[in-house]
Write a protein that holds these residues in place. Structure first.
Motif, PDB file in Angstrom:
ATOM      1  N   VAL A  40       0.784  -1.369   0.125  1.00 16.61           N
ATOM      2  CA  VAL A  40      -0.087  -0.006  -0.162  1.00 16.61           C
ATOM      3  C   VAL A  40       0.880   1.180   0.012  1.00 16.61           C
ATOM      4  CG1 VAL A  40      -1.626   1.076   1.311  1.00 16.61           C
ATOM      5  CG2 VAL A  40      -2.081  -1.180   0.888  1.00 16.61           C
ATOM      6  N   ILE A  41       1.829   1.233   0.764  1.00 16.44           N
ATOM      7  CA  ILE A  41       2.842   2.455   0.841  1.00 16.44           C
ATOM      8  C   ILE A  41       3.588   2.795  -0.384  1.00 16.44           C
ATOM      9  CG2 ILE A  41       4.976   3.337   2.067  1.00 16.44           C
ATOM     10  CD1 ILE A  41       4.103   1.681   4.323  1.00 16.44           C
ATOM     11  N   ASP A  42       4.062   1.478  -1.078  1.00 15.14           N
ATOM     12  CA  ASP A  42       4.485   1.503  -2.485  1.00 15.14           C
ATOM     13  C   ASP A  42       3.809   2.206  -3.428  1.00 15.14           C
ATOM     14  OD1 ASP A  42       6.830   0.862  -1.290  1.00 15.14           O
ATOM     15  OD2 ASP A  42       6.609  -1.300  -1.891  1.00 15.14           O
ATOM     16  N   SER A  43       2.467   1.884  -3.391  1.00 18.88           N
ATOM     17  CA  SER A  43       1.498   2.387  -4.372  1.00 18.88           C
ATOM     18  C   SER A  43       1.140   3.638  -4.368  1.00 18.88           C
ATOM     19  CB  SER A  43      -0.060   1.454  -4.379  1.00 18.88           C
ATOM     20  OG  SER A  43      -0.675   1.726  -2.966  1.00 18.88           O
ATOM     21  N   ILE A  44       1.231   4.350  -2.995  1.00 17.02           N
ATOM     22  CA  ILE A  44       0.949   5.695  -2.933  1.00 17.02           C
ATOM     23  C   ILE A  44       2.138   6.427  -3.619  1.00 17.02           C
ATOM     24  CG2 ILE A  44       1.019   7.548  -1.248  1.00 17.02           C
ATOM     25  CD1 ILE A  44      -0.251   5.449   0.634  1.00 17.02           C
ATOM     26  N   VAL A  45       3.330   6.116  -3.512  1.00 19.30           N
ATOM     27  CA  VAL A  45       4.622   6.680  -4.032  1.00 19.30           C
ATOM     28  C   VAL A  45       4.361   6.341  -5.482  1.00 19.30           C
ATOM     29  CG1 VAL A  45       7.217   6.510  -4.437  1.00 19.30           C
ATOM     30  CG2 VAL A  45       6.080   6.389  -2.044  1.00 19.30           C
ATOM     31  N   HIS A  46       3.978   5.157  -6.096  1.00 21.43           N
ATOM     32  CA  HIS A  46       3.833   4.979  -7.393  1.00 21.43           C
ATOM     33  C   HIS A  46       2.967   5.941  -8.185  1.00 21.43           C
ATOM     34  CE1 HIS A  46       3.509   2.891 -11.415  1.00 21.43           C
ATOM     35  NE2 HIS A  46       2.183   2.418 -11.045  1.00 21.43           N
ATOM     36  N   TYR A  47       1.624   6.022  -7.372  1.00 13.51           N
ATOM     37  CA  TYR A  47       0.679   7.041  -8.215  1.00 13.51           C
ATOM     38  C   TYR A  47       1.319   8.428  -8.278  1.00 13.51           C
ATOM     39  CZ  TYR A  47      -2.922  10.336  -8.444  1.00 13.51           C
ATOM     40  OH  TYR A  47      -3.682  11.448  -8.895  1.00 13.51           O
ATOM     41  N   TYR A  48       1.977   8.753  -7.052  1.00  9.72           N
ATOM     42  CA  TYR A  48       2.401  10.407  -7.533  1.00  9.72           C
ATOM     43  C   TYR A  48       3.813  10.412  -8.283  1.00  9.72           C
ATOM     44  CZ  TYR A  48      -0.968  12.101  -4.112  1.00  9.72           C
ATOM     45  OH  TYR A  48      -2.064  12.405  -3.438  1.00  9.72           O
TER      46      TYR A  48
END
Length: 407
Positions: A40-48
Motif C-alpha cells: 500500500v505504501i509503495d502504491s502511494i509513491v507509485h501514483y504520485y
C-alpha cells in the motif's frame, strides 16, 4: 497463501520494526486505524511518481491510466463485498461521510415529520449524531435498541420498536467499543418485514469478517479504507441501485452532472451522481492494494487467527487482579475493552505508552455505551492480523506493572 505465516505478515508492515520510548512497538490500537503494508505504501509513491493526474475528465494518457486505476478499485470493492453492480459502489471519504450522505440524501427524500429511525445503544457517535441532526431538521424521532450487561442487543426489544412510522434502521455490524458482533442478517430481515430500510456500519467488520451484501440483503453498507490496511481519507458506501437512483445528490460540483445551464442542471448516472469534485485519487487507487493484501491472506484465515488471538488475550488478561471486561458477548470480534479496579484508564494508557504499547483509552466515540455501564471510559486493545501472542504477553506484563505503580 498456503499457510498462515505470521512472521511473513509482520515483515510486510515496516512500522512494526520501529521502537517507541526505546521499546519495540506493540500496536494494539487497530480499531482506530490499522498499519499499512509495504504494498500500500509503495502504491502511494507509485501514483504520485508515475500516474499523477485528475480522473474522469482528461483525454490525455496520465488521466486515462489514473481513471482506469481508480475504477479498478470500484470493481475490486464490488467483488470484495459481492455487490450486484459496480455502480452501487460510491467512493467516499470514509464511514462517517457515507452515513452523513444517507442521512442527508435518503433523509431529505424519504424521512418526514413524525417518522422514526432505529439505532442501537452501542453505536459510534458517527451513527448517532447524523440521525439526531436529521430528526432535529425533520421533526422525526430516534428509538434505541437496548443492550444487556454482556453488551448484546436485546432482539425482542428490537422487534417491538417497529411500527408504521419506522422508516430506517442504522446499526453497527461490530461494536468499536465492545467487540460485539451483532446479528445483522436477522436484524435486516426483521426491518424489511416492517418496510424499513437498513444501513449497516461495517467499519469494524470489513477487515475481520467476510461480508456479502446480496446475501445479507442490506440496503446500505459503509466502511473506511484506513481500518482495512488502506489509506486514510477514503471509504465506501454500498447502496442498492434503486435506492441510490431515487435519492437526490449529496453535493453539487464537477463530475456529478450531465448538463449545466443557468436555468437547470441534470445529474450524472450512478455512481458519479454522488461523487462531486476531485476525489482522494491516490487513496482510492491504493485501496485496491489493501483489498489485494487481505485477499492474499484470506479473510477466513484472518478470522480464524484473530479469533484464536482474542481468546488467548481474554484468558491472559483475566488473570490480572481487579480486571473487569466491558463487553462479554458470546460473539465477539477483535476488541477487548476493560477497566481495572482502583485505576483510571488514562493513567494505565500513559504507562503502557512508556513501555511502547499502543492502546486506546476513553469512551471511544461511544459515550452512551460508557453511560450504560456507569464508567467514564475503558482501556481498549484492538487486534489485527499482524498481532501476536507474544505481544499479548507484553501487554499483560505492562498492565501488571501499571497496576503496581498506580495502586
Amino acid at each position: 497463501m498456503e499457510k498462515f505465516n505470521i512472521d511473513k505478515i509482520r515483515a510486510d508492515f515496516p512500522i512494526l520494526k520501529r521502537e517507541v520510548n526505546g521499546k519495540p512497538l506493540v500496536y494494539l490500537d487497530n480499531g482506530a486505524t490499522t498499519q499499512k503494508p509495504s504494498s500500500v505504501i509503495d502504491s502511494i509513491v507509485h501514483y504520485y511518481t508515475d500516474m499523477n493526474s485528475n480522473v474522469h475528465r482528461g483525454v490525455h494518457y496520465l488521466s486515462q491510466i489514473s481513471t482506469d486505476a481508480f475504477e479498478v478499485t470500484r470493481k475490486k470493492v464490488q467483488a470484495f463485498i459481492n455487490a450486484a453492480e459496480d455502480k452501487e459502489i460510491i467512493i467516499t471519504k470514509g464511514t462517517t461521510d457515507g452515513i452523513n450522505l444517507i442521512a442527508t440524501c435518503y433523509g431529505r427524500a424519504f424521512i418526514h415529520e413524525g417518522d422514526e429511525i432505529i439505532i442501537s445503544a452501542m453505536e459510534h457517535h458517527s451513527n448517532i449524531v447524523p440521525w439526531q441532526m436529521l430528526c432535529d431538521e425533520k421533526g422525526c424521532k430516534i428509538r434505541v435498541i437496548p443492550m444487556n450487561d454482556k453488551g448484546e442487543l436485546d432482539m425482542d426489544a428490537y422487534s417491538n420498536l417497529f411500527n408504521e412510522k419506522t422508516k430506517l434502521v442504522a446499526v453497527t455490524y461490530v461494536s468499536n467499543s465492545l467487540g460485539t458482533i451483532n446479528p445483522v442478517s436477522d436484524m435486516i430481515s426483521i426491518a424489511h418485514r416492517h418496510g424499513a430500510v437498513v444501513l449497516v456500519d461495517a467499519a469494524q467488520a470489513i477487515q475481520h469478517i467476510q461480508i456479502d451484501v446480496q446475501k445479507l440483503d442490506v440496503d446500505f453498507l459503509v466502511f473506511s479504507g484506513h481500518k482495512m490496511y488502506g489509506p486514510t481519507g477514503v471509504g465506501v458506501l454500498y447502496g442498492k441501485e434503486d435506492l441510490l437512483n431515487a435519492m437526490p445528490p449529496y453535493q453539487g460540483g464537477g463530475d456529478m452532472i450531465k448538463e449545466v445551464t443557468f436555468e437547470k442542471t441534470t445529474y450524472n448516472e450512478l455512481p458519479f451522481k454522488f461523487e462531486a469534485g476531485t476525489p482522494n485519487i491516490e487513496a482510492g487507487i491504493c485501496l485496491n492494494e489493501a483489498i489485494d493484501y487481505i485477499n492474499s491472506i484470506g479473510l477466513e484465515n484472518i478470522e480464524a487467527y484473530e479469533h484464536d488471538l482474542l481468546q488467548y488475550a481474554t484468558e491472559k488478561l483475566a488473570e490480572i487482579p481487579g480486571m473487569r471486561f466491558i463487553g462479554t458477548a458470546e460473539k465477539k470480534c477483535s476488541v477487548i475493552s476493560f477497566v481495572i479496579d482502583g485505576t483510571h484508564p488514562y493513567d494505565v494508557g500513559v504507562i503502557l505508552d512508556k513501555l511502547g504499547i499502543a492502546v486506546r483509552t476513553g469512551h471511544h466515540c461511544a459515550q452512551p455505551v460508557m453511560d450504560r455501564f456507569g464508567i467514564p471510559g475503558t482501556i481498549r486493545a484492538s487486534l489485527a492480523v499482524y498481532n501476536t501472542k507474544e505481544e499479548i504477553d507484553i501487554l499483560v506484563a505492562g498492565i501488571q506493572r501499571a497496576v503496581n505503580m498506580l495502586i
